[in-house]
Structure formats: structure tokens, C-alpha cells
Design a protein around this motif. Structure first.
Motif, short mmCIF file in Angstrom:
data_model
loop_
_atom_site.label_atom_id
_atom_site.label_comp_id
_atom_site.label_asym_id
_atom_site.label_seq_id
_atom_site.Cartn_x
_atom_site.Cartn_y
_atom_site.Cartn_z
N THR A 31 0.86 -1.18 0.00
CA THR A 31 0.00 0.00 0.00
C THR A 31 0.89 1.23 0.00
O THR A 31 1.84 1.31 0.77
N GLN A 36 -2.02 4.53 3.03
CA GLN A 36 -1.96 3.93 4.36
C GLN A 36 -2.20 4.98 5.45
O GLN A 36 -2.91 4.73 6.42
N GLN A 44 -1.98 1.15 14.96
CA GLN A 44 -0.91 1.18 13.97
C GLN A 44 0.05 2.34 14.23
O GLN A 44 -0.39 3.45 14.53
N SER A 81 3.02 -3.13 4.96
CA SER A 81 3.10 -2.05 3.97
C SER A 81 4.50 -1.47 3.79
O SER A 81 4.65 -0.27 3.56
#
Length: 156
Positions: A31, A36, A44, A81
Motif C-alpha cells: 500500500t 496507508q 498502527q 506495507s
């Protein structure tokens, strides 16, 4: 020699990360940072890979329900990612970042004793990178957006 570092994301990196470019082949496996960043959750932690203070790469560390697909270890974190912008690929920045990762994670997430990730079976370059930097194939397979993925683990 270029100095590579791992940094917490801040708005000062936003323009560089918004201008990230990947090849079409790579876009299927990860991504883009800008995409993201707009969908981050509180579970996250966005991380910027810098080379001489310039943002050249990006990934996310997370500890969420998703982790259960990768490991039974409640002290693990998921790395997701990871990407290096096209103009800076082939310079060893991803490798250097992954070599810095254990020490960085030890400082930032002291309870973490394992990092897990998944890599598409078709993405042999990423698999080799992770393998060279200490990650091991766990034998576990999950289905990702573009096919089967191998789960890899780095014990800390």
C-alpha cells in the motif's frame, strides 16, 4: 555512506510520502504510504525510513486483531506495507532498515519479542530481503488481496 534511520511519522514527511512512486508490479504487493496514512488506526504506528534525513521508505507496525492470522504470540507486532520509493530502490535502504528494526523495536515496543509479516509468494525480491535480514518462513500461509502469502517471523 548514507545514514539510514527509522523515525516515527510526523507531518514533516507528508509531502515526500505523498509523492512516493512504485512500479505497477510492486503496487500490487503493498500500500502506498499516502493511502496507508489516511486509514491508520490507533493500533498502527507509521514508521518512516530516512536516508540522510530524507524520507525514502515507509512501513507500519501494528498490534491488532489481525495479528491472530500470523501468530499466537500476544507479544508480537505485525510489520505491514513496507515500501521504498522507486527513485531510491536498489540502494540497500530496505535491507539497512530491516537490520535496524530489532534494536528500534526493542526501544519503541519493549514488550515485543517477535515481528511477523506476510509476503506474497510471487514477491521473491521481498522474500529474499526478509530472509537475508533474519526473518524465517513459519510455514503458515494466509490469503492476501493478490493471492497466497507466506508468514515470516523474526524472534527478538
Amino acid at each position: 555512506m548514507t545514514r539510514v534511520a527509522l523515525k516515527h511519522y510526523s507531518d514533516g514527511y507528508q509531502e515526500e510520502l505523498t509523492n512516493f512512486l512504485l512500479s505497477k508490479e510492486q503496487e500490487q504487493f503493498t500500500t502506498l504510504p499516502a493511502d496507508q496514512l489516511v486509514r491508520l488506526t490507533e493500533e498502527q504506528t507509521p514508521v518512516v525510513i530516512t536516508a540522510d534525513q530524507k524520507a525514502v521508505g515507509f512501513f507500519v507496525m501494528e498490534q491488532s486483531e489481525r495479528l491472530k492470522h500470523y501468530t499466537d504470540n500476544e507479544c508480537a507486532y505485525l510489520l505491514a506495507s513496507l515500501s521504498i520509493t522507486k527513485s531510491h530502490q536498489g540502494k540497500g535502504y530496505a535491507r539497512q532498515a530491516m537490520e535496524l528494526l530489532p534494536e528500534w523495536v526493542g526501544k519503541e515496543f519493549p514488550a515485543c519479542n517477535e515481528i511477523v509479516l506476510s509476503v506474497n509468494l510471487k514477491n521473491s525480491a521481498a522474500f529474499r530481503l526478509y530472509e537475508r535480514t533474519g526473518f524465517e518462513d513459519t510455514g503458515r500461509r494466509i490469503t492476501g488481496p493478490v493471492g497466497e502469502q507466506r508468514v515470516m517471523s523474526l524472534k527478538l
